[in-house]
Motif scaffolding. Structure first.
Motif, PDB file in Angstrom:
ATOM      1  N   ASN A 323      47.055  51.213  69.996  1.00 15.04           N
ATOM      2  CA  ASN A 323      46.666  50.876  70.596  1.00 15.04           C
ATOM      3  C   ASN A 323      46.622  50.979  72.138  1.00 15.04           C
ATOM      4  OD1 ASN A 323      45.453  48.909  68.919  1.00 15.04           O
ATOM      5  ND2 ASN A 323      47.213  47.635  69.230  1.00 15.04           N
ATOM      6  N   PHE A 356      49.428  50.330  64.560  1.00 22.93           N
ATOM      7  CA  PHE A 356      49.504  48.454  64.740  1.00 22.93           C
ATOM      8  C   PHE A 356      48.466  48.221  63.077  1.00 22.93           C
ATOM      9  CE2 PHE A 356      51.062  47.792  69.013  1.00 22.93           C
ATOM     10  CZ  PHE A 356      50.884  49.674  69.051  1.00 22.93           C
ATOM     11  N   SER A 359      46.706  44.786  64.059  1.00 20.73           N
ATOM     12  CA  SER A 359      45.241  45.040  65.157  1.00 20.73           C
ATOM     13  C   SER A 359      43.692  45.351  64.309  1.00 20.73           C
ATOM     14  CB  SER A 359      45.175  46.157  66.581  1.00 20.73           C
ATOM     15  OG  SER A 359      46.825  45.521  66.694  1.00 20.73           O
ATOM     16  N   ARG A 362      43.119  42.756  61.792  1.00 16.72           N
ATOM     17  CA  ARG A 362      41.815  41.392  62.535  1.00 16.72           C
ATOM     18  C   ARG A 362      40.544  42.286  63.155  1.00 16.72           C
ATOM     19  NH1 ARG A 362      46.512  39.665  65.668  1.00 16.72           N
ATOM     20  NH2 ARG A 362      46.494  41.241  66.778  1.00 16.72           N
TER      21      ARG A 362
ATOM     22  N   PHE B 401      54.652  41.241  75.695  1.00 14.66           N
ATOM     23  CA  PHE B 401      55.192  42.199  74.661  1.00 14.66           C
ATOM     24  C   PHE B 401      54.551  41.385  73.037  1.00 14.66           C
ATOM     25  CE2 PHE B 401      56.225  46.051  74.813  1.00 14.66           C
ATOM     26  CZ  PHE B 401      56.708  46.343  76.082  1.00 14.66           C
ATOM     27  N   HIS B 404      51.394  42.655  71.229  1.00 14.14           N
ATOM     28  CA  HIS B 404      51.451  43.634  70.722  1.00 14.14           C
ATOM     29  C   HIS B 404      50.597  44.684  70.884  1.00 14.14           C
ATOM     30  CE1 HIS B 404      54.722  41.914  68.546  1.00 14.14           C
ATOM     31  NE2 HIS B 404      53.394  41.118  67.442  1.00 14.14           N
ATOM     32  N   GLN B 405      50.334  45.131  72.367  1.00 12.88           N
ATOM     33  CA  GLN B 405      49.413  45.768  73.027  1.00 12.88           C
ATOM     34  C   GLN B 405      48.293  45.599  72.823  1.00 12.88           C
ATOM     35  OE1 GLN B 405      53.097  46.320  72.158  1.00 12.88           O
ATOM     36  NE2 GLN B 405      53.291  48.564  71.928  1.00 12.88           N
ATOM     37  N   ASP B 406      48.342  44.383  71.824  1.00 16.46           N
ATOM     38  CA  ASP B 406      46.579  43.821  71.710  1.00 16.46           C
ATOM     39  C   ASP B 406      45.545  43.049  72.590  1.00 16.46           C
ATOM     40  OD1 ASP B 406      44.642  43.134  69.835  1.00 16.46           O
ATOM     41  OD2 ASP B 406      45.234  43.464  67.947  1.00 16.46           O
ATOM     42  N   ALA B 409      44.628  40.302  70.948  1.00 18.70           N
ATOM     43  CA  ALA B 409      46.425  38.884  70.657  1.00 18.70           C
ATOM     44  C   ALA B 409      46.507  38.309  71.486  1.00 18.70           C
ATOM     45  CB  ALA B 409      47.338  39.884  70.368  1.00 18.70           C
TER      46      ALA B 409
END
Lengths: 372, 464
Positions: A323, A356, A359, A362, B401, B404-406, B409
């Motif tokens: 990511n 990830f 991610s 999703r 954090f 989660h680096q998304d 999210a």
């Protein structure tokens, strides 16, 4: 969560048993109470949790794998290496420096040394110089400083057996994707009493837990597995021991195979893949060789590797998707989902090794049309 | 290809747009200042006195980074409109597209059922901020609103620019003719050194080229685009092929009014509102007028918002900076301006607040995880104030954090857990994708509040 607690308890039990040097009994048989688990999805590219959910937790720990399963990964992936006393463990590097607290253990201070790994000199604490008991006293840490480091010092290294237990104890069918890692180095530095080699031990562990069956057979669907390696001779050897599907990993264009010393151009040629097709069901290339980037950090012209592979009925599972924007070419505008979109829909790969899995999960859930 | 696009476009730096459409539009507007020309001569959509008229070809190409081609922005705008329209209805005969590009009745309306996607400085994650290209990209990517900061040049033109200095986002340092203009001024209580925008005329500003502010973003468009004016920004929105809202900020009004003087005793805020009124922006939030040309006016300075409240009934938003920063005009602390009594007061003038997101849900600096959310959103919502936090960015250094680096999210959290009403994002494309994938259409069942609001609006529009 009850399931999480159950998994962790069973893992701890297995760890306690194996730490005593006794091979862990499989806690889950071939079905039984878990027969009603939701099956592995096979309608869209595989979500392969590369070293577990290591974007969030230290790589290859139980916590990282349990997190990956919670997040919906289809497969959990691990690198298998060997300890001094011949146990198979989940660990990526040949040295312990980058992902454990070994440097904080004064009792091991004298073990730091330099060995040759794939024709390069590497200095550090080598995993093959530690027994399993000694390794179990170490604690894992997050490799990258820009990732969450709050779980450093919490989790131990786990064994191949413990990794398998995590998958088999999941509430749904979760596949495993173990790698015969650095087999040349392992066989050079570790000897097994019965004259068996690293690859033999690797396959024996899988068979002990009932893994077997061709890709998409009922046995395989019940216990999905891909064996992977960068070393073609290891794959050929393993193919003689099991009918489980194998995947041939391919490194960067400058790297030669560790066992046969072959260059990238040779092992990605149509002729070579015709040969490997007898043993493997797919290839796992580094994604920047499939679509090389330009100096401006944009995608360049795609190579024909995917087409060559697909023409031979070989799957393509590139690595590794991350990511963080430093890993994303500018075409993706710092959006990891744009990268998934490109590789799944434009390039058409069959699986993705990702740091990830949440991610990727999703993205797939939001964009794949559900069957009614 | 619809018959819309025959034009000889020149650049937006005062060169003129020539189209038969624009001739007719000028007539429709009844703008007495506009110069009408016969076909072949250039026409200005913009009032005389501002623009000296068409320039010779050599002047139209200012300095750039040597790549030798400047983007012709109006061409770009109108071509995009033409292309997208012809794609939209390829089966229709060419002459069927007879309505004006500014005719809102035939444009897809702005969505109002889910929180607003506000393209902060345009799509500046991808392109240099506040340029025409960044705004066009944002519109392509699905933004509901394009956002900008309005400052003023030395000769009183309103321009789209964020910093008071040109250093961080232009190539001014390479313009030797401006070398002696570097100086130090006080800005909001601090000494700032650089090339100040208020020391440059519009013409001089137009000779500069914009660059990407952040080194870890795509640098390949550096040196290609100019600074644009408030007017040009409005035209980009109005010429889009769907209804796109604008979200301009009265930026650094204290500083601007200190350094720039307008004739007739007008202040920065007066000129700002004048420009909006000139292009027909009016109407309360969710009124028919507003839905045709959606607008939010934003500022960190409460007196500026109060000052303009008599001049326009367009909705206004009160921006709130970090907890350590007092307001530039009234010198009030964060805690004062976010108190219930102050929010009740400012509610008379604004329909919402725009806080820095890390003050709403402060992060724990030790582990970069979210700490306990404050009650700011709840209190604002209880006073019927919208909340539009800034700024959302994809790069992992900006993500706590928990996410989660998304970045998706993060959107999920702010939209579903905190329930904000709009988001200022550097990556309007990503937010649009998130919203399209998770809330592509309005749910059938409406909550009572939404129904009541709808009824109230209907009654209001009927004059009750």
């Amino acid at each position: 969560m009850a399931s999480l607690r159950m998994v962790l308890v069973s893992v701890l039990v297995a760890m306690a048993v194996s730490a005593g040097g006794v091979a862990a009994r499989p806690l889950v048989g071939d079905g039984g109470a878990w027969e009603d688990r939701a099956p592995l999805q096979t309608s869209r590219p595989f979500n392969i949790a590369h070293r577990g959910s290591n974007g969030e937790l230290p790589e290859e720990t139980a916590a990282a794998y349990v997190r990956a399963i919670d997040e919906g990964a289809d497969f959990i992936e691990a690198d298998i290496e060997a300890t001094k006393d011949g146990h198979l463990v989940c660990f990526h590097d040949t040295t312990l420096d980058d992902t454990t607290d070994v440097a904080d253990h004064p009792e091991f201070a004298g073990r730091r040394r330099t060995l040759e790994v794939q024709w390069a000199n590497v200095t550090g604490y080598f995993i093959t110089d530690f027994t399993l008991t000694e390794l179990k006293t170490l604690r894992a840490k997050q490799r990258w400083d820009f990732r969450d480091n709050s779980h450093n010092g919490v989790s131990p290294i786990i064994t191949f057996d413990e990794f398998i237990d995590i998958a088999l104890n999941a509430k749904r069918v979760v596949g495993i994707y173990p790698e015969m890692k650095n087999p040349v180095f392992m066989n050079k530095h570790v000897r097994w009493a019965d004259g068996k080699k690293f690859e033999d031990k690797f396959v024996a562990t899988l068979k002990k837990y009932g893994y077997g069956g061709k890709y998409m057979s009922p046995a395989w669907c019940a216990k999905p597995v891909f064996l992977q390696s960068f070393a073609p001779t290891s794959l050929v050897h393993a193919a003689g021991l099991t009918d489980s599907p194998l995947v041939f990993l391919i490194d960067d264009v400058t790297v030669r195979t560790e066992d046969t010393n072959q260059p990238y151009d040779e092992i990605t040629s149509g002729e070579y893949l015709d040969y490997m097709k007898k043993y493997v069901v797919g290839i796992g290339p580094w994604k920047d060789t499939v679509v090389p980037p330009t100096k401006g950090n944009l995608l360049g012209t795609p190579s024909d590797l995917v087409a060559i592979a697909h023409a031979r009925g070989l799957q393509v599972h590139p690595y590794t998707y991350r990511n963080e924007n430093e890993f994303l070419h500018f075409n993706f505008r710092q959006d990891p989902y744009a990268e998934y979109d490109y590789w799944i829909n434009d390039v058409g790969v069959d699986g993705l090794f990702t740091d990830f899995p949440a991610s990727l999960r999703r993205f797939q859930e939001w964009t794949t049309k559900k069957k009614d | 290809m619809g018959g819309r696009l025959w034009l000889t476009a020149e650049r937006l730096d005062g060169c003129c747009i020539t189209t038969r459409k624009s001739q007719r539009l000028a007539l429709e507007r009844g703008d007495a200042d506009t110069e009408l020309a016969s076909h072949g001569r250039s026409l200005s959509l913009l009032p005389r006195g501002r623009w000296p008229g068409p320039r010779p070809a050599t002047e139209c190409f200012g300095r750039d980074d040597g790549t030798g081609h400047d983007v012709s922005l109006i061409v770009l705008v109108l071509l995009l409109i033409g292309v997208s329209n012809s794609k939209a209805n390829p089966a229709a005969p060419p002459h069927s597209h007879s309505h004006s590009q500014l005719d809102v009745n035939h444009k897809k309306p702005i969505q109002t059922f889910r929180p607003y996607n506000i393209a902060h400085r345009g799509s500046n994650g991808e392109l240099p901020e506040e340029t025409a290209a960044a705004y066009l990209r944002a519109i392509e990517e699905g933004a509901d609103f394009i956002e900008t900061d309005i400052l003023a040049s030395k000769d009183g033109h309103l321009i789209c620019f964020h910093d008071v200095t040109l250093d961080a986002t232009t190539n001014v340092a390479y313009h030797t003719e401006f070398a002696d203009r570097k100086r130090t001024y006080e800005v909001q209580g601090e000494n700032v050194t650089g090339w100040f925008i208020v020391d440059f005329t519009l013409k001089e500003l137009k000779s500069l080229r914009v660059k990407q502010r952040l080194s870890f973003r795509d640098q390949r468009y550096n040196g290609k685009y100019q600074i644009i004016t408030f007017e040009e920004y409005i035209l980009i929105a109005l010429y889009a092929d769907r209804i796109v809202g604008i979200y301009p900020e009265i930026k650094n009004p204290i500083f601007i009014n200190q350094h720039v003087k307008w004739s007739g005793g007008k202040k920065f805020e007066d000129k700002f509102v004048e420009m909006l009124l000139k292009y027909g922006y009016k109407g309360e939030y969710m009124s028919e007028d507003w839905l045709k040309q959606p607008l939010f006016i934003q500022s960190f300075a409460p007196t500026s918002l109060i000052y303009i409240s008599n001049m326009t009934n367009s909705p206004k938003l009160f921006l709130i900076d970090d907890t350590t920063i007092p307001t530039q005009d009234t010198n009030q602390s964060y805690y004062e301006i976010t108190s219930n009594s102050y929010l009740e007061f400012i509610r008379n003038y604004v329909i919402g607040i725009g806080p820095w997101k890390d003050t709403i849900v402060p992060p724990n600096p030790k582990d970069n995880c979210l700490a306990q959310p404050t009650d700011l959103v709840a209190r604002a919502h209880s006073l019927n104030l919208q909340v539009h936090p800034y700024t959302f960015r994809n790069e992992n250094q900006y993500l706590h954090f928990d996410f989660h680096q998304d970045p998706y999210a993060e959107y999920e959290y702010w939209l579903n857990e905190i329930s904000v009403d709009g988001l200022f994002t550097d990556f309007t494309g990503s937010l649009h994708k998130y919203q399209e994938w998770t809330t592509p259409y309005q749910k059938k069942e409406k909550n009572p509040e939404a129904l009541l609001r709808e009824i109230a609006n209907m009654l209001k529009n009927d004059g009750y």
